[in-house]
Design a protein around this motif. Structure first.
Motif, PDB file in Angstrom:
ATOM      1  N   TYR A   8      -3.868 -12.549 -13.842  1.00 35.69           N
ATOM      2  CA  TYR A   8      -4.626 -11.766 -13.286  1.00 35.69           C
ATOM      3  C   TYR A   8      -3.575 -11.665 -11.940  1.00 35.69           C
ATOM      4  CZ  TYR A   8      -6.721 -10.368  -8.371  1.00 35.69           C
ATOM      5  OH  TYR A   8      -7.373 -10.290  -7.312  1.00 35.69           O
ATOM      6  N   ALA A   9      -3.897 -10.156 -11.621  1.00 35.55           N
ATOM      7  CA  ALA A   9      -2.779  -9.913 -10.207  1.00 35.55           C
ATOM      8  C   ALA A   9      -2.884  -8.928  -9.319  1.00 35.55           C
ATOM      9  CB  ALA A   9      -1.229  -8.488 -11.289  1.00 35.55           C
ATOM     10  N   ASN A  10      -2.880  -8.657  -8.365  1.00 34.64           N
ATOM     11  CA  ASN A  10      -3.270  -7.661  -7.724  1.00 34.64           C
ATOM     12  C   ASN A  10      -2.189  -7.075  -6.535  1.00 34.64           C
ATOM     13  OD1 ASN A  10      -5.681  -6.783  -5.767  1.00 34.64           O
ATOM     14  ND2 ASN A  10      -5.252  -7.877  -4.535  1.00 34.64           N
ATOM     15  N   TRP A  11      -1.150  -6.526  -7.526  1.00 33.87           N
ATOM     16  CA  TRP A  11       0.319  -5.921  -6.597  1.00 33.87           C
ATOM     17  C   TRP A  11      -0.400  -4.474  -5.825  1.00 33.87           C
ATOM     18  CZ3 TRP A  11       4.229  -8.789  -6.934  1.00 33.87           C
ATOM     19  CH2 TRP A  11       4.571  -9.384  -8.192  1.00 33.87           C
ATOM     20  N   ALA A  12       0.318  -4.727  -4.517  1.00 29.72           N
ATOM     21  CA  ALA A  12      -0.011  -3.320  -4.219  1.00 29.72           C
ATOM     22  C   ALA A  12       0.485  -2.521  -4.834  1.00 29.72           C
ATOM     23  CB  ALA A  12       1.325  -3.385  -2.423  1.00 29.72           C
ATOM     24  N   PRO A  13      -0.074  -1.003  -4.421  1.00 24.29           N
ATOM     25  CA  PRO A  13       1.078   0.053  -5.168  1.00 24.29           C
ATOM     26  C   PRO A  13       2.372   0.363  -5.288  1.00 24.29           C
ATOM     27  CG  PRO A  13      -0.850   0.926  -3.550  1.00 24.29           C
ATOM     28  CD  PRO A  13      -0.711  -0.503  -3.925  1.00 24.29           C
ATOM     29  N   HIS A  14       2.863   0.602  -6.265  1.00 21.18           N
ATOM     30  CA  HIS A  14       4.494   0.704  -6.466  1.00 21.18           C
ATOM     31  C   HIS A  14       5.073  -0.808  -6.342  1.00 21.18           C
ATOM     32  CE1 HIS A  14       3.949   4.765  -5.629  1.00 21.18           C
ATOM     33  NE2 HIS A  14       3.996   4.311  -4.378  1.00 21.18           N
ATOM     34  N   GLN A  15       4.199  -1.427  -6.765  1.00 16.61           N
ATOM     35  CA  GLN A  15       4.904  -3.391  -6.808  1.00 16.61           C
ATOM     36  C   GLN A  15       4.468  -3.753  -8.309  1.00 16.61           C
ATOM     37  OE1 GLN A  15       6.504  -4.775  -4.235  1.00 16.61           O
ATOM     38  NE2 GLN A  15       6.528  -3.102  -2.681  1.00 16.61           N
ATOM     39  N   PRO A  16       5.541  -4.602  -8.985  1.00 19.16           N
ATOM     40  CA  PRO A  16       6.437  -5.343  -8.117  1.00 19.16           C
ATOM     41  C   PRO A  16       7.727  -4.504  -8.756  1.00 19.16           C
ATOM     42  CG  PRO A  16       5.842  -6.390 -10.473  1.00 19.16           C
ATOM     43  CD  PRO A  16       5.065  -5.162 -10.487  1.00 19.16           C
ATOM     44  N   LEU A  17       8.478  -5.094  -7.336  1.00 20.30           N
ATOM     45  CA  LEU A  17       9.846  -3.551  -7.776  1.00 20.30           C
ATOM     46  C   LEU A  17      10.666  -4.662  -8.986  1.00 20.30           C
ATOM     47  CD1 LEU A  17      10.546  -4.555  -3.954  1.00 20.30           C
ATOM     48  CD2 LEU A  17       9.656  -2.313  -4.999  1.00 20.30           C
ATOM     49  N   HIS A  18      11.800  -2.973  -9.278  1.00 16.86           N
ATOM     50  CA  HIS A  18      12.215  -3.876 -10.503  1.00 16.86           C
ATOM     51  C   HIS A  18      13.591  -3.560 -10.469  1.00 16.86           C
ATOM     52  CE1 HIS A  18       8.084  -3.344 -13.322  1.00 16.86           C
ATOM     53  NE2 HIS A  18       8.356  -4.799 -12.953  1.00 16.86           N
ATOM     54  N   SER A  40      -0.011 -10.779   1.565  1.00 17.10           N
ATOM     55  CA  SER A  40      -0.502  -9.784   2.369  1.00 17.10           C
ATOM     56  C   SER A  40      -1.746 -10.335   3.338  1.00 17.10           C
ATOM     57  CB  SER A  40      -0.857  -8.254   2.454  1.00 17.10           C
ATOM     58  OG  SER A  40      -1.054  -8.058   3.173  1.00 17.10           O
ATOM     59  N   VAL A  41      -1.708 -11.242   4.363  1.00 15.81           N
ATOM     60  CA  VAL A  41      -3.043 -11.773   5.223  1.00 15.81           C
ATOM     61  C   VAL A  41      -3.667 -10.590   5.347  1.00 15.81           C
ATOM     62  CG1 VAL A  41      -1.598 -13.493   5.836  1.00 15.81           C
ATOM     63  CG2 VAL A  41      -1.148 -11.610   7.724  1.00 15.81           C
ATOM     64  N   ARG A  42      -2.985  -8.876   5.695  1.00  9.93           N
ATOM     65  CA  ARG A  42      -3.936  -7.756   6.033  1.00  9.93           C
ATOM     66  C   ARG A  42      -4.883  -7.493   5.101  1.00  9.93           C
ATOM     67  NH1 ARG A  42      -2.211  -3.268   5.379  1.00  9.93           N
ATOM     68  NH2 ARG A  42       0.231  -3.875   4.960  1.00  9.93           N
ATOM     69  N   ASP A  43      -4.098  -7.572   3.229  1.00  8.45           N
ATOM     70  CA  ASP A  43      -4.792  -6.310   2.525  1.00  8.45           C
ATOM     71  C   ASP A  43      -4.791  -7.079   1.492  1.00  8.45           C
ATOM     72  OD1 ASP A  43      -2.539  -6.358   1.497  1.00  8.45           O
ATOM     73  OD2 ASP A  43      -2.656  -4.137   2.584  1.00  8.45           O
ATOM     74  N   GLY A  44      -4.357  -8.251   1.576  1.00 12.45           N
ATOM     75  CA  GLY A  44      -4.733  -9.300  -0.143  1.00 12.45           C
ATOM     76  C   GLY A  44      -3.648  -8.582  -0.902  1.00 12.45           C
ATOM     77  N   LEU A  45      -2.985  -7.571  -0.398  1.00 11.41           N
ATOM     78  CA  LEU A  45      -2.528  -7.462  -1.580  1.00 11.41           C
ATOM     79  C   LEU A  45      -0.639  -7.975  -2.063  1.00 11.41           C
ATOM     80  CD1 LEU A  45      -2.616  -3.173  -1.774  1.00 11.41           C
ATOM     81  CD2 LEU A  45      -3.905  -4.765  -3.413  1.00 11.41           C
ATOM     82  N   TRP A  46      -0.116  -8.414  -3.129  1.00 11.52           N
ATOM     83  CA  TRP A  46       1.250  -8.603  -3.219  1.00 11.52           C
ATOM     84  C   TRP A  46       2.325  -7.805  -3.493  1.00 11.52           C
ATOM     85  CZ3 TRP A  46      -0.687 -11.355  -8.998  1.00 11.52           C
ATOM     86  CH2 TRP A  46      -1.525 -11.986  -8.633  1.00 11.52           C
ATOM     87  N   ARG A  47       3.020  -8.224  -2.478  1.00 13.75           N
ATOM     88  CA  ARG A  47       4.655  -7.163  -3.053  1.00 13.75           C
ATOM     89  C   ARG A  47       5.737  -7.836  -2.907  1.00 13.75           C
ATOM     90  NH1 ARG A  47       0.997  -5.561   0.605  1.00 13.75           N
ATOM     91  NH2 ARG A  47       0.423  -3.552   0.783  1.00 13.75           N
ATOM     92  N   SER A  48       6.428  -7.762  -3.808  1.00 15.95           N
ATOM     93  CA  SER A  48       8.160  -8.129  -4.005  1.00 15.95           C
ATOM     94  C   SER A  48       8.335  -8.080  -2.291  1.00 15.95           C
ATOM     95  CB  SER A  48       8.456  -7.272  -5.061  1.00 15.95           C
ATOM     96  OG  SER A  48       8.198  -7.110  -6.462  1.00 15.95           O
TER      97      SER A  48
END
Length: 102
Positions: A62-72, A81-89
């Motif tokens: 399962y993954a819930n990355w924000a757009p353009h994530q994860p960084l490579h 994110s406590v705001r939108d629940g999305l994951w960020r690198s």
């Protein structure tokens, strides 16, 4: 991860469903933290490609990355994110709250 292991005898949280992601987001919000906490996902370059994995070695299903994530670009850790629940690198050296599971 080491702090979670050494102090709480746990692991940074792994997330395997949308329901669990929402549960952890609500948990973080209940502590009224505004900085997104660490979860246990790490993205790194392995065997010729970028891949994400869980610190506790559980399956990546399962993954819930924000757009353009994860960084490579370099090995990165992951925030929820406590705001939108999305994951960020994020760079792993940052001091942040974290969600530890047992």
């Amino acid at each position: 991860q080491k702090y979670c292991q050494n102090v709480y005898k746990g692991q940074l949280a792994s997330v395997h469903s949308s329901a669990r992601n929402q549960e952890l987001k609500k948990l973080a919000q209940s502590y009224q933290i505004f900085v997104s906490p660490w979860i246990g996902a790490v993205t790194s370059y392995k065997t010729g490609k970028w891949e994400s994995s869980w610190e506790d070695s559980s399956p990546w299903n399962y993954a819930n990355w924000a757009p353009h994530q994860p960084l490579h670009i370099v090995t990165t850790c992951t925030t929820l994110s406590v705001r939108d629940g999305l994951w960020r690198s994020r760079f792993c050296i940052q001091l942040r709250p974290f969600i530890c599971q047992y």
